[in-house]
Design a protein around this motif. Sequence first.
Motif, PDB file in Angstrom:
ATOM      1  N   GLU A   6       0.823  -1.205   0.000  1.00 41.98           N
ATOM      2  CA  GLU A   6       0.000   0.000   0.000  1.00 41.98           C
ATOM      3  C   GLU A   6       0.859   1.258   0.000  1.00 41.98           C
ATOM      4  O   GLU A   6       1.995   1.245   0.494  1.00 41.98           O
ATOM      5  N   CYS A  22      -2.490   0.295  -4.075  1.00 48.42           N
ATOM      6  CA  CYS A  22      -1.978  -0.999  -3.634  1.00 48.42           C
ATOM      7  C   CYS A  22      -1.414  -1.709  -4.855  1.00 48.42           C
ATOM      8  O   CYS A  22      -2.161  -2.026  -5.784  1.00 48.42           O
ATOM      9  N   TRP A  34     -10.295  -3.183   0.278  1.00 50.81           N
ATOM     10  CA  TRP A  34      -9.626  -2.343   1.265  1.00 50.81           C
ATOM     11  C   TRP A  34     -10.321  -2.537   2.610  1.00 50.81           C
ATOM     12  O   TRP A  34     -11.553  -2.489   2.679  1.00 50.81           O
ATOM     13  N   ILE A  67     -13.580   2.552  -5.079  1.00 49.51           N
ATOM     14  CA  ILE A  67     -12.535   1.555  -5.309  1.00 49.51           C
ATOM     15  C   ILE A  67     -12.432   1.309  -6.808  1.00 49.51           C
ATOM     16  O   ILE A  67     -13.446   1.303  -7.517  1.00 49.51           O
ATOM     17  N   GLN A  69      -9.531  -0.433 -10.087  1.00 46.14           N
ATOM     18  CA  GLN A  69      -8.343  -1.238 -10.391  1.00 46.14           C
ATOM     19  C   GLN A  69      -7.906  -0.944 -11.802  1.00 46.14           C
ATOM     20  O   GLN A  69      -8.722  -0.538 -12.637  1.00 46.14           O
ATOM     21  N   LEU A  76      -4.506  -1.596  -7.277  1.00 51.40           N
ATOM     22  CA  LEU A  76      -5.827  -1.352  -6.699  1.00 51.40           C
ATOM     23  C   LEU A  76      -5.803   0.058  -6.103  1.00 51.40           C
ATOM     24  O   LEU A  76      -4.792   0.466  -5.516  1.00 51.40           O
ATOM     25  N   TYR A  91      -5.120   1.367   6.940  1.00 50.42           N
ATOM     26  CA  TYR A  91      -5.820   0.809   5.786  1.00 50.42           C
ATOM     27  C   TYR A  91      -4.971  -0.280   5.147  1.00 50.42           C
ATOM     28  O   TYR A  91      -3.779  -0.068   4.869  1.00 50.42           O
ATOM     29  N   CYS A  93      -4.834  -3.376   2.037  1.00 52.13           N
ATOM     30  CA  CYS A  93      -5.432  -3.998   0.861  1.00 52.13           C
ATOM     31  C   CYS A  93      -5.285  -5.513   0.984  1.00 52.13           C
ATOM     32  O   CYS A  93      -4.396  -6.013   1.676  1.00 52.13           O
ATOM     33  N   TRP A 112      -2.492 -10.201   2.161  1.00 57.24           N
ATOM     34  CA  TRP A 112      -2.700  -8.879   2.739  1.00 57.24           C
ATOM     35  C   TRP A 112      -1.439  -8.028   2.610  1.00 57.24           C
ATOM     36  O   TRP A 112      -0.318  -8.552   2.648  1.00 57.24           O
TER      37      TRP A 112
END
Length: 122
Positions: A6, A22, A34, A67, A69, A76, A91, A93, A112
Motif C-alpha cells: 500500500e 496498492c 480495502w 474503489i 483497479q 488497486l 488501511y 489492501c 494482505w
Amino acid sequence: QVQLQESGGGSVQSGGPLRLSCTVNGILYTQAAWFRLAPGKEREGVAGIGSAGDTDYEDSVKGRFTISQDNSRNTLYLQMNSLKPEDTGMYYCAAASWSRYGYTDPNAYYYWGQGTQVTVSS
C-alpha cells in the motif's frame, strides 16, 4: 511470491481527499478489497471489487469512497473524498484468487498488505 504494498496514506483535514494505491504482484486476483483498523474497533471491510469491476461498499463510505483497479489488476486504488475523523485508521489492501465470501468479508482473503496509516483531523 505474492506481494501487496500500500501507499498514499497520510494526514489530512476533515473534508479533504486522499488516494490510496496498492501494488499487487504474484497473483491474478478475482476479488480485492480495502479494510481498515481503527483503535478500539474491529477490522472492517471498506470497499471491495471483483475482476469484472463490480463493487461493494461499507455503508458509512458510500458516496465518498471509490474503489477501482487497473486493467491488468496489478494496482488497486481507493479514492477517498469528504474524509471524516472517524475514517482514521490503518488501511490494508487484500486480494484473493478465489473465494466464496463477499468482497468485504475478511474471510475471503489470504493475501494482505502491511497497511498505510490515514489520519483525519477535525
